[in-house]
Design a protein around this motif. Sequence first.
Motif, short mmCIF file in Angstrom:
data_model
loop_
_atom_site.label_atom_id
_atom_site.label_comp_id
_atom_site.label_asym_id
_atom_site.label_seq_id
_atom_site.Cartn_x
_atom_site.Cartn_y
_atom_site.Cartn_z
N ARG A 56 27.42 48.59 39.83
CA ARG A 56 28.69 48.78 39.14
C ARG A 56 29.03 50.28 39.06
NH1 ARG A 56 28.37 45.34 33.63
NH2 ARG A 56 30.38 46.43 33.38
N ASN A 57 30.34 50.54 38.90
CA ASN A 57 30.79 51.90 38.60
C ASN A 57 31.99 51.79 37.67
OD1 ASN A 57 33.45 52.27 40.18
ND2 ASN A 57 32.04 51.49 41.75
N PRO A 58 32.22 52.79 36.84
CA PRO A 58 33.27 52.70 35.81
C PRO A 58 34.66 52.46 36.37
CG PRO A 58 31.80 54.54 35.34
CD PRO A 58 31.44 54.04 36.71
N GLN A 59 34.98 53.10 37.50
CA GLN A 59 36.32 52.94 38.06
C GLN A 59 36.56 51.50 38.52
OE1 GLN A 59 34.18 55.37 38.96
NE2 GLN A 59 35.17 57.13 37.96
N LEU A 60 35.56 50.89 39.18
CA LEU A 60 35.71 49.52 39.64
C LEU A 60 35.74 48.56 38.45
CD1 LEU A 60 35.90 47.59 42.01
CD2 LEU A 60 33.41 47.56 42.15
N ASP A 61 34.98 48.87 37.42
CA ASP A 61 35.02 48.05 36.21
C ASP A 61 36.42 48.02 35.62
OD1 ASP A 61 32.37 47.52 36.52
OD2 ASP A 61 31.71 48.45 34.65
N ASP A 62 37.09 49.18 35.61
CA ASP A 62 38.45 49.26 35.06
C ASP A 62 39.42 48.40 35.87
OD1 ASP A 62 37.61 50.94 33.07
OD2 ASP A 62 38.25 52.78 34.09
N VAL A 63 39.29 48.46 37.20
CA VAL A 63 40.17 47.67 38.06
C VAL A 63 39.99 46.19 37.79
CG1 VAL A 63 40.65 47.01 40.45
CG2 VAL A 63 40.31 49.42 39.86
N ILE A 64 38.75 45.74 37.75
CA ILE A 64 38.46 44.31 37.53
C ILE A 64 38.92 43.88 36.14
CG2 ILE A 64 36.62 42.61 37.35
CD1 ILE A 64 35.09 44.15 39.49
N THR A 65 38.73 44.72 35.15
CA THR A 65 39.13 44.38 33.79
C THR A 65 40.64 44.21 33.68
OG1 THR A 65 37.23 45.55 32.84
CG2 THR A 65 39.11 45.13 31.39
N VAL A 66 41.38 45.18 34.19
CA VAL A 66 42.84 45.13 34.07
C VAL A 66 43.41 43.97 34.87
CG1 VAL A 66 44.98 46.36 34.61
CG2 VAL A 66 43.04 47.59 33.63
N MET A 67 42.95 43.76 36.09
CA MET A 67 43.49 42.68 36.92
C MET A 67 43.06 41.32 36.39
SD MET A 67 45.37 44.14 39.17
CE MET A 67 45.65 42.93 40.46
N GLY A 68 41.86 41.22 35.84
CA GLY A 68 41.41 39.95 35.26
C GLY A 68 42.23 39.56 34.06
N GLU A 69 42.55 40.53 33.19
CA GLU A 69 43.37 40.24 32.02
C GLU A 69 44.79 39.86 32.43
OE1 GLU A 69 43.07 43.75 29.68
OE2 GLU A 69 41.07 43.27 28.89
N ALA A 70 45.35 40.56 33.41
CA ALA A 70 46.70 40.24 33.88
C ALA A 70 46.74 38.85 34.50
CB ALA A 70 47.15 41.29 34.87
N SER A 71 45.68 38.47 35.22
CA SER A 71 45.62 37.15 35.84
C SER A 71 45.58 36.06 34.79
CB SER A 71 44.39 37.05 36.75
OG SER A 71 44.25 35.74 37.27
N ALA A 72 44.77 36.23 33.75
CA ALA A 72 44.69 35.24 32.67
C ALA A 72 46.01 35.09 31.96
CB ALA A 72 43.58 35.63 31.69
N LEU A 73 46.72 36.20 31.74
CA LEU A 73 48.02 36.15 31.08
C LEU A 73 49.05 35.44 31.95
CD1 LEU A 73 49.76 37.05 28.68
CD2 LEU A 73 50.22 39.19 29.93
N ALA A 74 49.04 35.72 33.25
CA ALA A 74 50.01 35.09 34.15
C ALA A 74 49.79 33.59 34.27
CB ALA A 74 49.93 35.75 35.52
N GLN A 75 48.55 33.14 34.14
CA GLN A 75 48.24 31.71 34.28
C GLN A 75 48.15 30.99 32.93
OE1 GLN A 75 45.14 30.84 37.40
NE2 GLN A 75 44.88 33.07 37.40
N ASN A 76 48.45 31.71 31.84
CA ASN A 76 48.40 31.12 30.50
C ASN A 76 47.03 30.53 30.19
OD1 ASN A 76 51.16 31.69 29.87
ND2 ASN A 76 51.78 29.90 31.10
N LEU A 77 45.97 31.26 30.58
CA LEU A 77 44.61 30.81 30.30
C LEU A 77 44.21 31.20 28.89
CD1 LEU A 77 42.89 31.81 33.68
CD2 LEU A 77 43.85 29.59 33.03
N LYS A 78 43.36 30.39 28.30
CA LYS A 78 42.91 30.65 26.94
C LYS A 78 41.93 31.81 26.88
CE LYS A 78 43.52 25.87 25.43
NZ LYS A 78 42.85 24.67 24.83
N GLN A 79 41.24 32.07 27.97
CA GLN A 79 40.30 33.18 28.01
C GLN A 79 40.31 33.83 29.39
OE1 GLN A 79 36.32 31.75 27.31
NE2 GLN A 79 36.39 30.28 28.99
#
Length: 261
Positions: free
Chosen positions: A17-40
């Motif tokens: 892992r590296n901090p920059q890649l962690d940030d990318v995965i975190t932001v895109m994962g949250e945006a994906s959950a929001l777009a799909q109306n997922l509970k988590q």
Amino acid sequence: MAVNENGMTIVNGNQKRNPQLDDVITVMGEASALAQNLKQVITSPIRFFQTDQKMYIKSEGKLCLGILKIGRKNLFHRDLNGVIKEIQPMCVLDFYVHESVQRKGIGKELFEEMLRQETLRPEKLGYDRPSPKLLGFLKKYYNLQNYIPQNNNYVVYSQYFFDNRPTNVSQQQFAQQNHQQSQNPQLVNQQVQQQRVQPQQTPQKMDQLDQMMQQMSLDSKQQYQSYQKGKAQPPWATDQKQYQNMYQTTTGMMSAQIHKR
């Protein structure tokens, strides 16, 4: 991030892992959950790293445009008759393209890159809780629409259970011959003509015939020798000359047949 010739970055869950890649995965994962109306959130560094999952990332410069996460899952699939079958397909676990660049073919690029790298076909994948957009995407580009809803919310299309590709050596050879004929039919026709001209060799049959002829010759000689020993028998016994003629005739016929062969 380093990208390949198609502008894709492929990240394995077992890499460091590296901090920059962690940030990318975190932001895109949250945006994906929001777009799909997922509970988590289903895609995060904690859920991704130290697993056998893989993620395809499409980027331009410092902008991340989309992600596609896959992983193999052990699923129990129930058919229309209620029969449960255990399968282990590679599954699409998350698929998201940022809203600002949607409808520009980026999702298609991500999906095609994954299929190419993994040497898979769309119908051979499982799909975890696919959104209506993903279902429409699969129907539009790959004509996938028939599936049986499951309690686990995974979609496995009916085509997953049908495979028309060659499965054994003879079928593979047959498929290769068909491909060769379609590419160069003149060459294949020449090979077929050469096979037809070549005489068929049957060494086993010739050996069997030779053994049979030798046995017949031996039987005839034994009969003649028996006559020589018993020529003092009563008058109704067969004439010596008749035995001799029979032996010569049989031997001549056998020689002629062997020579003909």
